[in-house]
Motif scaffolding. Sequence first.
Motif, PDB file in Angstrom:
ATOM      1  N   UNK A 224      43.704  25.765  60.758  1.00  0.00           N
ATOM      2  CA  UNK A 224      44.907  25.832  61.580  1.00  0.00           C
ATOM      3  C   UNK A 224      44.581  25.559  63.046  1.00  0.00           C
ATOM      4  N   UNK A 225      45.532  24.905  63.723  1.00  0.00           N
ATOM      5  CA  UNK A 225      45.436  24.720  65.179  1.00  0.00           C
ATOM      6  C   UNK A 225      46.662  25.370  65.794  1.00  0.00           C
ATOM      7  N   UNK A 226      46.426  26.310  66.719  1.00  0.00           N
ATOM      8  CA  UNK A 226      47.550  26.975  67.377  1.00  0.00           C
ATOM      9  C   UNK A 226      48.435  25.927  68.059  1.00  0.00           C
ATOM     10  N   UNK A 227      49.758  26.123  67.926  1.00  0.00           N
ATOM     11  CA  UNK A 227      50.703  25.141  68.478  1.00  0.00           C
ATOM     12  C   UNK A 227      51.146  24.142  67.422  1.00  0.00           C
ATOM     13  N   UNK A 228      50.426  24.100  66.308  1.00  0.00           N
ATOM     14  CA  UNK A 228      50.783  23.224  65.193  1.00  0.00           C
ATOM     15  C   UNK A 228      51.045  24.049  63.924  1.00  0.00           C
ATOM     16  N   UNK A 229      49.976  24.641  63.374  1.00  0.00           N
ATOM     17  CA  UNK A 229      50.132  25.435  62.155  1.00  0.00           C
ATOM     18  C   UNK A 229      50.447  26.900  62.465  1.00  0.00           C
ATOM     19  N   UNK A 230      50.205  27.323  63.683  1.00  0.00           N
ATOM     20  CA  UNK A 230      50.474  28.704  64.112  1.00  0.00           C
ATOM     21  C   UNK A 230      51.243  28.668  65.419  1.00  0.00           C
ATOM     22  N   UNK A 231      52.206  29.602  65.549  1.00  0.00           N
ATOM     23  CA  UNK A 231      52.976  29.695  66.793  1.00  0.00           C
ATOM     24  C   UNK A 231      53.765  30.992  66.728  1.00  0.00           C
ATOM     25  N   UNK A 232      54.458  31.348  67.800  1.00  0.00           N
ATOM     26  CA  UNK A 232      55.302  32.549  67.727  1.00  0.00           C
ATOM     27  C   UNK A 232      56.364  32.445  66.627  1.00  0.00           C
ATOM     28  N   UNK A 233      56.685  31.234  66.190  1.00  0.00           N
ATOM     29  CA  UNK A 233      57.689  31.037  65.138  1.00  0.00           C
ATOM     30  C   UNK A 233      57.073  30.919  63.750  1.00  0.00           C
ATOM     31  N   UNK A 234      55.749  30.947  63.655  1.00  0.00           N
ATOM     32  CA  UNK A 234      55.079  30.794  62.357  1.00  0.00           C
ATOM     33  C   UNK A 234      54.185  32.015  62.132  1.00  0.00           C
ATOM     34  N   UNK A 235      54.364  32.685  60.989  1.00  0.00           N
ATOM     35  CA  UNK A 235      53.525  33.854  60.695  1.00  0.00           C
ATOM     36  C   UNK A 235      52.228  33.396  60.021  1.00  0.00           C
ATOM     37  N   UNK A 236      51.196  34.231  60.078  1.00  0.00           N
ATOM     38  CA  UNK A 236      49.952  33.893  59.387  1.00  0.00           C
ATOM     39  C   UNK A 236      50.161  33.736  57.877  1.00  0.00           C
ATOM     40  N   UNK A 237      51.125  34.474  57.301  1.00  0.00           N
ATOM     41  CA  UNK A 237      51.367  34.350  55.852  1.00  0.00           C
ATOM     42  C   UNK A 237      51.880  32.954  55.533  1.00  0.00           C
ATOM     43  N   UNK A 238      52.757  32.422  56.379  1.00  0.00           N
ATOM     44  CA  UNK A 238      53.271  31.064  56.154  1.00  0.00           C
ATOM     45  C   UNK A 238      52.163  30.031  56.327  1.00  0.00           C
ATOM     46  N   UNK A 239      51.245  30.292  57.253  1.00  0.00           N
ATOM     47  CA  UNK A 239      50.179  29.330  57.572  1.00  0.00           C
ATOM     48  C   UNK A 239      49.005  29.406  56.596  1.00  0.00           C
ATOM     49  N   UNK A 240      49.174  30.166  55.505  1.00  0.00           N
ATOM     50  CA  UNK A 240      48.092  30.234  54.516  1.00  0.00           C
ATOM     51  C   UNK A 240      46.957  31.146  54.935  1.00  0.00           C
TER      52      UNK A 240
ATOM     53  N   UNK B 271      47.137  43.658  55.077  1.00  0.00           N
ATOM     54  CA  UNK B 271      48.358  44.470  54.987  1.00  0.00           C
ATOM     55  C   UNK B 271      48.035  45.892  54.531  1.00  0.00           C
ATOM     56  N   UNK B 272      46.856  46.079  53.927  1.00  0.00           N
ATOM     57  CA  UNK B 272      46.472  47.420  53.471  1.00  0.00           C
ATOM     58  C   UNK B 272      46.081  48.343  54.628  1.00  0.00           C
ATOM     59  N   UNK B 273      45.866  47.765  55.831  1.00  0.00           N
ATOM     60  CA  UNK B 273      45.599  48.637  56.986  1.00  0.00           C
ATOM     61  C   UNK B 273      46.852  49.480  57.246  1.00  0.00           C
ATOM     62  N   UNK B 274      46.712  50.753  57.633  1.00  0.00           N
ATOM     63  CA  UNK B 274      47.901  51.589  57.828  1.00  0.00           C
ATOM     64  C   UNK B 274      48.826  51.068  58.928  1.00  0.00           C
ATOM     65  N   UNK B 275      48.253  50.441  59.956  1.00  0.00           N
ATOM     66  CA  UNK B 275      49.100  50.000  61.057  1.00  0.00           C
ATOM     67  C   UNK B 275      48.447  48.847  61.806  1.00  0.00           C
TER      68      UNK B 275
ATOM     69  N   UNK C 105      52.951  43.915  64.047  1.00  0.00           N
ATOM     70  CA  UNK C 105      53.474  42.873  63.165  1.00  0.00           C
ATOM     71  C   UNK C 105      53.422  43.244  61.695  1.00  0.00           C
ATOM     72  N   UNK C 106      52.734  44.362  61.368  1.00  0.00           N
ATOM     73  CA  UNK C 106      52.531  44.699  59.954  1.00  0.00           C
ATOM     74  C   UNK C 106      53.851  44.841  59.186  1.00  0.00           C
ATOM     75  N   UNK C 107      54.802  45.594  59.786  1.00  0.00           N
ATOM     76  CA  UNK C 107      56.054  45.844  59.050  1.00  0.00           C
ATOM     77  C   UNK C 107      56.769  44.541  58.713  1.00  0.00           C
ATOM     78  N   UNK C 108      56.815  43.645  59.682  1.00  0.00           N
ATOM     79  CA  UNK C 108      57.495  42.366  59.461  1.00  0.00           C
ATOM     80  C   UNK C 108      56.776  41.541  58.391  1.00  0.00           C
ATOM     81  N   UNK C 109      55.457  41.600  58.416  1.00  0.00           N
ATOM     82  CA  UNK C 109      54.697  40.798  57.449  1.00  0.00           C
ATOM     83  C   UNK C 109      54.795  41.390  56.040  1.00  0.00           C
TER      84      UNK C 109
END
Lengths: 128, 363
Positions: free
Chosen positions: B240-256, B263-267, B270-274
């Motif tokens: 991934x390159x930030x600004x292309x595959x990642x951005x404030x509008x793209x989550x890491x889950x979408x970017x593979x 997600x198993x971390x307690x907190x 961004x965890x709740x949204x993800x």
Amino acid sequence: MEFPEELKYTEEHEWVLVEDTIVTVGITDFAQDSLGDVVFVELPEVGAEVVAGKSFGVVESVKAVSDIYAPVSGEVVEINEELPETPEVINTSPYEDGWMIKIRIADTSDLDDLMDADAYQAFVEEEA
Amino acid sequence: MKKTPLNAIHKEMGARMVDFGGWEMPVQYRGVIDEHLAVRNAAGLFDVSHMGEVEVRGKGALNYIQELTINDASKLVDGQVQYSAMCYPHGGTVDDVTLYRFASDHFLFCVNAANTEKDFAWMQEVLEEGDFGEVHLSNVSDNFAQLALQGPGAQVILSRLTDTELDTIVYYHFREGLVAGVPTLISRTGYTGEAGFELYFPPDAAVGLWKALLEAGAEDGLEPIGLGARDTLRLEMKYALYGHELSPEITPLEAGLGWITALEKPSFVGREALVKMKEQGVPRRLIGFTMTEAGIPRAEYPVFAGDKEVGVVTSGTLSPSLRIGIGLALVDPAHAAVGTPLQIGIRQRRVAAQIVKTPFVKK
């Protein structure tokens, strides 16, 4: 950098070879050097009408897409059929093997707007 | 424009310079294709001194980093590196980062150059809003120059300039040692898919180290590489390159990047949204495709399946290794399976492509 004397040039870095009413068009040595490795070329079909100052095709380097502009208006009478298969000749031979299209010129006054080699060289040096 | 300590050398060596996120950087020396193949077949040296570095110290450092980043930093041991990211509360990406652990109370982030100030401000905000114990955060970007030495020849070249036993540094680990007499953080990491190292050291040593490495590697075909080939190399690996595959509008889950999203971390921010996105189904998936007709995909081109627009190209290029157009795209998950035929909207035409397994180049 080469600026053949027998050619005319545009500010968009196309070259033009005028032979009676047929003009051959390509991109200049300066243009190919600025683009870097040319890897894709898209040309119009024979019979298409092109308009002076309007895009008639594209060249793509690894990094970017660039329009190629028609230096004169007229009908495309021949295209370099080998170019799509061997776009790299635009880098190695911009003024000969890298020619793109031949246009039957509609109005020879279009040629008045083009630069000669000295004027184009000065233009490039100013731009660089 | 900002300049790295190697700016004058790049110009002397004939590089074409461009503005990259406010930095004047070399985009190419000999040509993108030749440079790309040199890294795949021999070795290449990249000036990546524009990258930002942020240091985190103090007893609360790990607590803080666990809240700040999406990966599980508690799994790191001293001398280990982790690929991670920071998210906003809505799950969009602040930046992707590498995290270096020196000790339980001493870490270093390497962040994308253009994001350095934004990231540091975000890190301060997260720090102020939580209670992590003693944490000292400092933007130490000016203390480091960075070179990436990448390619099958990288280790043998570096071994000529250091006594550090490079064999004992495994992938995503680092050690501090001398390289050509310069105190250097030697990290077995990279952005090319090739074997190699990223070297962090004081900026005043940059010119000397650059020259020493090029000289040591000349017999192995080592050459300087610009950002153009850095981009095609990472793209062939689907990095991934930030600004292309990642951005404030793209989550890491979408970017593979589910594999770095703990997600198993307690907190974490961004965890709740993800978690919610994962439960409801990730709305877009990042896929790799190759063109099956002539054409080169580019960022922002639309992606079609049948008559339906199903996504957008995030990055595309001619692959110097494969000699065909390749690209990454965010698409509707219903059209994301390997083998799916797609059409890419290139200017006025729709050009055939197919989803393929990634990376594009097998390493």
